[in-house]
Design an enzyme around this catalytic site. Structure first.
Site, mmCIF file in Angstrom:
data_model
loop_
_atom_site.group_PDB
_atom_site.id
_atom_site.type_symbol
_atom_site.label_atom_id
_atom_site.label_comp_id
_atom_site.label_asym_id
_atom_site.label_seq_id
_atom_site.Cartn_x
_atom_site.Cartn_y
_atom_site.Cartn_z
ATOM 1 N N SER A 134 0.862 -1.193 0.000
ATOM 2 C CA SER A 134 0.000 0.000 0.000
ATOM 3 C C SER A 134 0.888 1.230 0.000
ATOM 4 O O SER A 134 1.730 1.415 0.869
ATOM 5 C CB SER A 134 -0.963 -0.021 1.187
ATOM 6 O OG SER A 134 -0.284 -0.032 2.404
ATOM 7 N N GLY A 143 -0.072 4.553 -0.208
ATOM 8 C CA GLY A 143 -0.751 5.820 0.091
ATOM 9 C C GLY A 143 -1.493 6.339 -1.113
ATOM 10 O O GLY A 143 -2.246 5.590 -1.762
ATOM 11 N N GLY A 152 -1.817 4.385 -4.326
ATOM 12 C CA GLY A 152 -2.637 3.188 -4.416
ATOM 13 C C GLY A 152 -1.925 1.921 -4.012
ATOM 14 O O GLY A 152 -1.090 1.919 -3.110
ATOM 15 N N GLY A 198 -5.721 0.999 5.697
ATOM 16 C CA GLY A 198 -5.028 -0.274 5.518
ATOM 17 C C GLY A 198 -5.920 -1.463 5.858
ATOM 18 O O GLY A 198 -5.850 -2.517 5.202
ATOM 19 N N ASP A 199 -6.762 -1.302 6.875
ATOM 20 C CA ASP A 199 -7.672 -2.389 7.248
ATOM 21 C C ASP A 199 -8.731 -2.592 6.166
ATOM 22 O O ASP A 199 -9.156 -3.721 5.902
ATOM 23 C CB ASP A 199 -8.317 -2.090 8.600
ATOM 24 C CG ASP A 199 -7.273 -1.851 9.685
ATOM 25 O OD1 ASP A 199 -6.206 -2.507 9.628
ATOM 26 O OD2 ASP A 199 -7.507 -1.008 10.560
#
Lengths: 309, 309
Positions: A217, A219, A222, A248-249
């Site tokens: 990931s 930020g 993408g 993130g989850d």
């Protein structure tokens, strides 16, 4: 059902204050509480997407009771947390009214005894046969062995249950060596694992270390997914702004739901990216609006290539 | 027994961190919890001095249950808190490891409904006949009328129970007019009440507004008591240094215990000053060491004069 493991569950408390000043006294104007810890957040997003989810990990004390009361109110989420003598930790996010900036205070969590750890392992073994996938999420509380995730990955593999690992540091390093199906590091976690700050090189290196697929990931840039089937990057619209807490989850929930629905990888990373962007844009940290998510699904761009067979 | 009233009880949480930095993330290295709110603190000190104490006020939610569990573990303190639907507030004190400086975050407390307030008034009426003295302590939670303390002072007087009022702002202004036996303002509270920053003049003015005795707490300069019987100032040794949290509550406990033991005023202010100084010196905020207290008793100096009859 999808199983999510949160060894360091939390009661997430958010305080609104005018502006935090060290060594001053502050009146909190608004208090919100919700069950937290990465795997719990993942479960909430999966449930919102219509999946049956079971959460396990540890719960204890007055804070644990609040976490369980609040989890019971989330449709689609089954509570299979294992009781411990210590109290579930709190996290306190202090949000400045003016700037929206957040100061975070994280309690360490209860110390898990060897017999509590054994009780968890037994519960995990009982839950796995019914699971279509499992996510292992977040930090380890004191007392849990640093190789814990490696063992949990191996057990899931022995039951032929696909396993996603989302953690950092030494627990990630050891866990990767046990060959999880997917890991989802951010740039910092990836650099710490591999020593490389080049996303593509680091992602490929993480696969060589044992991960079946690596979804990095990045930020605003993408997600970069490097898998057996190919390599894809999904990018959200440039206009996405807000609070990255919980994004993130949402990525983990997007990847897992896509996995159990047998979506091809490009569709999985588009879904995960749209969910993360919707989470960033939501006014409440870690929540997302279904309409915003569905609109973002059409605006995420994906590029990539299928591996040569 | 001595009755203490804490309308805004609290679960006092202390976090130790390396150094608090706004908009950063912090690991809390140590968490401590104790039941709080001024009247609860006063009760703990009274119990440590050997008095039977009953605490009333409100309790609710998971935090209220923790407050009650912890109160049950304090010998000599009887829990007569009135249940409410809202949750007892938390206060969070974030202590920097290096400097010892404290950043305070105070939740507002639950909103008290009219029927909950009526239930409290009935409980207060039931408790007063057995009380040798009553202390009304701290801020008012949302929903409690601003004139609440004035009414509670009048009720205590109607039962001929001596009443000490320790609050600030408009609740203090209205409460004083109902003629409490003792008030214990600090310099700021006294100046806000009277408009004067001269301690002696302000203390005399506060008596004219209705207080039987005014005991002004002047920090390192000790206590100035202006009463019907005379005027005294008690001063702690210059060497006292530490955390002033809870020192005011120790003053209230010292004054109340002296009252019910029929000590003369000079002995009351010496006791209250020594208790406050021992509280300032204690390593844990709001606690005191009995040996330090007894040693300080011999080192507090008191001067004053008896009123002309």
């Amino acid at each position: 059902m999808i199983l999510t493991v949160t060894l360091n569950t939390a009661l997430d408390i958010t305080y609104r204050v005018r502006a935090l000043r060290p060594h001053a006294s502050h009146r909190v104007s608004e208090v919100t509480e919700r069950p937290g810890g990465k795997g719990v957040n993942v479960a909430r997003v999966l449930a919102a997407l219509g999946h049956e989810v079971t959460v396990t990990g540890f719960t204890g004390g007055a804070t644990g009771r609040v976490v369980q009361e609040k989890l019971a109110a989330v449709p689609g989420v089954v509570d299979a947390l294992v009781p411990v003598a210590g109290a579930t930790r709190r996290t306190v996010a202090v949000v400045d009214d003016r700037s929206g900036d957040t100061t975070q205070l994280n309690e360490p969590g209860p110390t898990i005894t060897p017999s509590e750890w054994s009780a968890f392992l037994a519960a995990y073994d009982d839950l796995l046969p019914a699971a279509s996938a499992v996510a292992l999420c977040g930090s380890l509380p004191p007392g849990v062995p640093v190789g814990a995730y490696a063992g949990l990955v191996r057990t899931a593999r022995s039951f032929a249950v696909p396993v996603l690992l989302d953690t950092s540091g030494e627990p990630l390093r050891r866990g990767v060596a046990a060959r999880p199906d997917i890991i989802k590091p951010n740039s910092d976690e990836l650099a710490e694992l591999t020593g490389s700050h080049d996303p593509l090189r680091a992602t490929q290196d993480a696969r060589r270390r044992g991960a079946g697929a690596v979804v990095a990931s990045l930020g605003p840039e993408g997600l970069l997914a490097v898998t057996r089937e190919g390599r894809w990057q999904a990018v959200p619209p440039a206009s996405v702004r807000g609070n990255p807490t919980g994004a993130g989850d949402s990525v983990v929930a997007g990847l897992l739901s896509g996995l159990v629905e047998h979506l091809p990888w490009p569709a999985r990373v588009v879904r995960a990216t749209a969910l993360a962007a919707a989470t960033v844009q939501a006014p409440v940290a870690g929540e997302f609006d279904r309409g915003v998510y569905e609109e973002l699904l059409t605006r995420v761009t994906v590029s990539g290539e299928v591996s040569a067979a």
